[in-house]
Structure formats: structure tokens, C-alpha cells
Scaffold this active site. Structure first.
Site, PDB file in Angstrom:
ATOM      1  N   CYS A  13       0.837  -1.140   0.060  1.00 43.92           N
ATOM      2  CA  CYS A  13       0.136  -0.146   0.149  1.00 43.92           C
ATOM      3  C   CYS A  13       0.956   1.362  -0.034  1.00 43.92           C
ATOM      4  O   CYS A  13       2.036   1.136   0.272  1.00 43.92           O
ATOM      5  CB  CYS A  13      -0.902  -0.144   1.167  1.00 43.92           C
ATOM      6  SG  CYS A  13       0.062  -0.174   2.657  1.00 43.92           S
ATOM      7  N   HIS A  76       3.282   1.821  10.801  1.00 41.24           N
ATOM      8  CA  HIS A  76       2.281   1.547  11.770  1.00 41.24           C
ATOM      9  C   HIS A  76       2.282   2.747  12.824  1.00 41.24           C
ATOM     10  O   HIS A  76       1.210   2.815  13.309  1.00 41.24           O
ATOM     11  CB  HIS A  76       2.812   0.451  12.790  1.00 41.24           C
ATOM     12  CG  HIS A  76       3.004  -1.003  11.760  1.00 41.24           C
ATOM     13  ND1 HIS A  76       3.978  -1.662  11.360  1.00 41.24           N
ATOM     14  CD2 HIS A  76       1.819  -1.788  11.099  1.00 41.24           C
ATOM     15  CE1 HIS A  76       3.903  -2.668  10.652  1.00 41.24           C
ATOM     16  NE2 HIS A  76       2.615  -2.745  10.426  1.00 41.24           N
ATOM     17  N   HIS A 126      -1.241  -5.371  18.039  1.00 43.91           N
ATOM     18  CA  HIS A 126      -0.828  -4.946  16.814  1.00 43.91           C
ATOM     19  C   HIS A 126      -0.036  -3.247  17.200  1.00 43.91           C
ATOM     20  O   HIS A 126      -0.676  -2.639  17.875  1.00 43.91           O
ATOM     21  CB  HIS A 126      -2.005  -4.739  15.917  1.00 43.91           C
ATOM     22  CG  HIS A 126      -1.563  -4.345  14.573  1.00 43.91           C
ATOM     23  ND1 HIS A 126      -1.049  -3.141  14.028  1.00 43.91           N
ATOM     24  CD2 HIS A 126      -1.557  -5.131  13.309  1.00 43.91           C
ATOM     25  CE1 HIS A 126      -1.001  -3.325  12.743  1.00 43.91           C
ATOM     26  NE2 HIS A 126      -1.067  -4.481  12.398  1.00 43.91           N
ATOM     27  N   GLU A 128       0.292  -0.816  15.520  1.00 46.66           N
ATOM     28  CA  GLU A 128      -0.629   0.378  15.005  1.00 46.66           C
ATOM     29  C   GLU A 128      -1.625   0.718  16.281  1.00 46.66           C
ATOM     30  O   GLU A 128      -1.627   1.935  16.505  1.00 46.66           O
ATOM     31  CB  GLU A 128      -1.505  -0.148  13.794  1.00 46.66           C
ATOM     32  CG  GLU A 128      -2.190   1.483  13.400  1.00 46.66           C
ATOM     33  CD  GLU A 128      -3.087   1.246  12.441  1.00 46.66           C
ATOM     34  OE1 GLU A 128      -4.384   1.738  12.414  1.00 46.66           O
ATOM     35  OE2 GLU A 128      -2.871   0.762  11.263  1.00 46.66           O
ATOM     36  N   THR A 169      -6.512   0.847  11.097  1.00 49.11           N
ATOM     37  CA  THR A 169      -6.811   1.091   9.725  1.00 49.11           C
ATOM     38  C   THR A 169      -7.076   0.058   8.690  1.00 49.11           C
ATOM     39  O   THR A 169      -7.709  -0.056   7.831  1.00 49.11           O
ATOM     40  CB  THR A 169      -5.779   2.234   9.186  1.00 49.11           C
ATOM     41  OG1 THR A 169      -4.416   1.232   9.261  1.00 49.11           O
ATOM     42  CG2 THR A 169      -5.758   3.352   9.955  1.00 49.11           C
ATOM     43  N   SER A 258       1.857 -11.094   8.934  1.00 46.40           N
ATOM     44  CA  SER A 258       0.929 -10.244   8.473  1.00 46.40           C
ATOM     45  C   SER A 258      -0.540 -10.302   8.840  1.00 46.40           C
ATOM     46  O   SER A 258      -1.095 -11.282   8.400  1.00 46.40           O
ATOM     47  CB  SER A 258       1.064 -10.012   6.911  1.00 46.40           C
ATOM     48  OG  SER A 258       0.304  -9.118   6.402  1.00 46.40           O
ATOM     49  N   SER A 259      -1.082  -9.311   9.548  1.00 42.85           N
ATOM     50  CA  SER A 259      -2.527  -9.337  10.041  1.00 42.85           C
ATOM     51  C   SER A 259      -3.442  -9.182   8.396  1.00 42.85           C
ATOM     52  O   SER A 259      -4.308 -10.041   8.285  1.00 42.85           O
ATOM     53  CB  SER A 259      -2.795  -8.521  10.882  1.00 42.85           C
ATOM     54  OG  SER A 259      -4.056  -8.131  11.201  1.00 42.85           O
ATOM     55  N   ASN A 260      -2.944  -8.402   7.800  1.00 42.20           N
ATOM     56  CA  ASN A 260      -3.556  -8.030   6.591  1.00 42.20           C
ATOM     57  C   ASN A 260      -3.503  -9.276   5.737  1.00 42.20           C
ATOM     58  O   ASN A 260      -4.444  -9.544   5.035  1.00 42.20           O
ATOM     59  CB  ASN A 260      -2.963  -6.897   5.974  1.00 42.20           C
ATOM     60  CG  ASN A 260      -3.502  -6.619   4.505  1.00 42.20           C
ATOM     61  OD1 ASN A 260      -2.669  -6.872   3.601  1.00 42.20           O
ATOM     62  ND2 ASN A 260      -4.655  -6.124   4.467  1.00 42.20           N
ATOM     63  N   SER A 306       1.523  -5.897   2.597  1.00 49.48           N
ATOM     64  CA  SER A 306       2.761  -6.053   3.002  1.00 49.48           C
ATOM     65  C   SER A 306       3.709  -6.838   2.231  1.00 49.48           C
ATOM     66  O   SER A 306       4.828  -7.056   2.409  1.00 49.48           O
ATOM     67  CB  SER A 306       2.743  -6.405   4.377  1.00 49.48           C
ATOM     68  OG  SER A 306       2.151  -7.783   4.582  1.00 49.48           O
TER      69      SER A 306
END
Length: 325
Positions: A13, A76, A126, A128, A169, A258-260, A306
Site C-alpha cells: 500500500c 504503523h 498490533h 498500530e 486502519t 501479516s495481519s492483513n 505488506s
């Protein structure tokens, strides 16, 4: 076999792109020595590439012991305490906090200063969320399960206080609004017994509403929410769903941390049961590419926010070389 590489809804991103580019520039400028507080991105392959260029990944304990050194703050973001430590220890900070995260941190800080109890839709550990919670003096209530299925998460809520709901986010949009609806029901149950009907209304607020209260122009209601989810990330969901459905098989590339990546992989899996999660080409298995003795006709290669595009390209080339011929 045709190998289709997703270039529209996969890869870094904007926030992560900016961090990576800044790290590369600083490594050249500082003669290949730069510290990074935590993994620069949740992708082990990319972290290794940058560490080979001189990036040194450190944890919080190492950061607190560091003196007079250059440190990169990743996309983050970090809590205020990190910057206080930098000042005390004479650290030179290069701040690459994603602009979307920076805006969210400001929102959390202002709401906290206005006396709101902050509820964050996100994951407690996390980085962030740790940064956002730091803007609230670490007093935010963090809820991961939108269905409120974990009572301990909502247990600290004070139903007599002004309350604001915001989000990490990278969380999912449907989950945020599910949580909002469930919190509305929960507050209504608590408030009904005390007869306070004014607390039943939740207001969607904008930045201008915060400014209005701060300047005394008008006051915010007791219960407010602000959708702070990054649309560049969330918009990938439907695109990846369609991409997965359009291919016979999906190779999804992301780091295990990676959470995403986990969220997006599950979207692919729901759309196409023949979806496989890998970190790099070494994880590929021969049997995946066989379809009852025949070669799979279409293989889609995609990844998380990521995941660097160069790694996706490398995986696609490997598949073409070893399985498509």
C-alpha cells in the site's frame, strides 16, 4: 498453464511503499546503517532484503538502550513515549508513519482530550493499535471481536461516560459496523434501565466536528463513531475476491506475521477453495499444480499490502519456469 499476476489489488500500500523508499534512501545517506523499531513490514523476505542493505531491526528494550543513533519509525506509527525516549537518548528519528495512521492518531488524541472514552476496533498487540492507544494515555478499550463474543473485551466499558468508537486502519469495514451496531444495543440495554434516552443516538463525526467542540462552537453528543479504516486497503477485498474466482488456483504470498495477509488470504479462500498461502517460492508444492493428472490451466498469484511486488513477480516467474512448461 497461464500464470496471472495481480497488479491492481496486491503489493505494498502507499504507506508501506513510502516507508520502504525512505529506508532505502536513508541507508544510502547514512552509509548503510539505520535502526528500525520493530519489523519494517510484516514480510520476512522484505525485512531480510533490507537488513542485507544495513537495516538493523531492534525491539523496544534495545531501543531504550540506544544512544545517539539514527532510527526509522515504520508506517504503523508509535506512541508518544517513543518520541520522548528519542529526545532523552539523543536519537535521530526518521518518521515514516503512514499519513492515514497519523490522522487516526490525531483523532484519538483529540477525542481523549475532550474527555471521551475511546473504544478501538482492532488487535491489542498490533503495533498500530499500541500507537493509537498511546495517544489516549493507554486507556483505550480494545475490541477485536465485532460480535462481542469475548466478554472480557467489553467488560471495562463505563456506560456513564462519553464514548467514541474508532478503528485500526487495516480492520474490515463490515466488522466495524457490526461492532458499532452491537455496541448500540449494549449501551441501549444499560441506558434503558437508567432512563437516559439521550445516549441511544450515535453520531458519525468528522474532523470539523472535533474542531467545533474544541473551539466551543457546538458540542458533540455522548456517543460518537468515526470510520477510520483505510479504504485503499479495504477496497482490495472485493477485487481480490473476483481475482480468486477468475482463476483455477490461487497462490497467495504474504508473511506469516501479516495481519492483513491473513484477512486477504481468507477472502481468496472463500472465493476459491484451491487457494494456498506461501511466504516465498520455496513453499510451493508440486501436487497443487496437478488437476486429476492434468496441469492446472489458470494460476493466479496475489498477495497482501505488506508483500512487495518484486516477490510476487519472482513467484510468478518460478511457477512459469517449473510448472507451466
Amino acid at each position: 498453464m497461464k500464470v496471472n499476476l495481480d497488479r491492481t489489488s496486491s503489493g505494498f500500500c502507499i504507506g508501506v511503499q513510502g516507508t520502504i523508499h525512505l529506508a532505502e534512501e536513508k541507508l544510502q545517506e547514512l552509509d548503510n546503517k539505520l535502526y528500525c523499531l520493530g519489523d519494517i513490514v510484516h514480510n520476512e523476505v522484505e525485512v531480510k532484503r533490507l537488513e542485507d542493505l544495513g537495516l538493523i531491526t531492534i525491539d523496544n528494550d534495545e531501543y531504550n538502550r540506544l544512544r545517539n543513533a539514527p532510527v526509522l519509525i515504520r508506517a504503523h506509527g508509535e506512541p508518544p513515549s517513543t518520541y520522548t525516549t528519542a529526545e532523552i537518548n539523543e536519537l535521530s528519528i526518521t518518521d515514516s508513519t503512514c499519513p492515514v495512521v497519523s490522522k487516526l492518531q490525531r483523532t484519538a488524541r483529540l477525542l481523549h482530550e475532550l474527555g471521551f472514552q475511546i473504544i478501538i476496533y482492532g488487535k491489542k498487540a498490533h503495533p498500530e493499535v499500541i500507537g493509537i492507544n498511546g495517544q489516549c494515555d493507554n486507556q483505550a478499550i480494545i475490541i477485536k471481536h465485532a460480535d462481542l463474543s469475548v466478554p472480557e473485551e467489553a467488560a471495562p466499558i463505563d456506560f456513564t461516560r462519553r464514548t467514541a468508537l474508532i478503528s485500526q486502519t487495516t480492520m474490515d469495514v463490515p466488522g466495524f459496523y457490526t461492532l458499532k451496531e452491537n455496541l448500540e444495543h449494549l449501551f441501549s440495554e444499560k441506558v434503558d434501565s437508567s432512563g437516559r434516552s439521550d445516549a441511544l443516538s450515535w453520531k458519525d463525526i468528522r474532523d470539523i466536528d472535533l474542531t467545533a467542540e474544541m473551539t466551543g462552537v457546538r458540542h458533540l453528543p455522548r456517543l460518537v463513531y468515526k470510520d477510520t479504516i483505510c479504504r485503499q486497503v479495504s477496497s482490495r477485498n472485493s477485487k481480490l475476491h473476483d481475482f480468486a474466482a477468475a482463476n483455477d488456483m490461487i497462490i497467495f504470498v504474504a508473511g506469516k506475521k501479516s495481519s492483513n495477509g491473513q484477512v486477504l488470504f481468507n477472502i481468496c479462500k472463500q472465493s476459491n477453495s484451491r487457494s494456498y498461502f506461501i511466504e516465498n517460492e520455496n513453499d510451493l508444492q508440486d501436487e497443487w499444480f496437478s488437476d486429476n493428472g492434468s496441469t492446472v490451466e489458470n494460476v493466479g498469484v496475489c498477495g497482501a499490502t505488506s508483500t512487495p511486488m518484486w516477490l510476487l513477480e519472482k513467484v510468478a516467474r518460478f511457477i512459469e519456469k517449473h510448472y507451466a512448461s
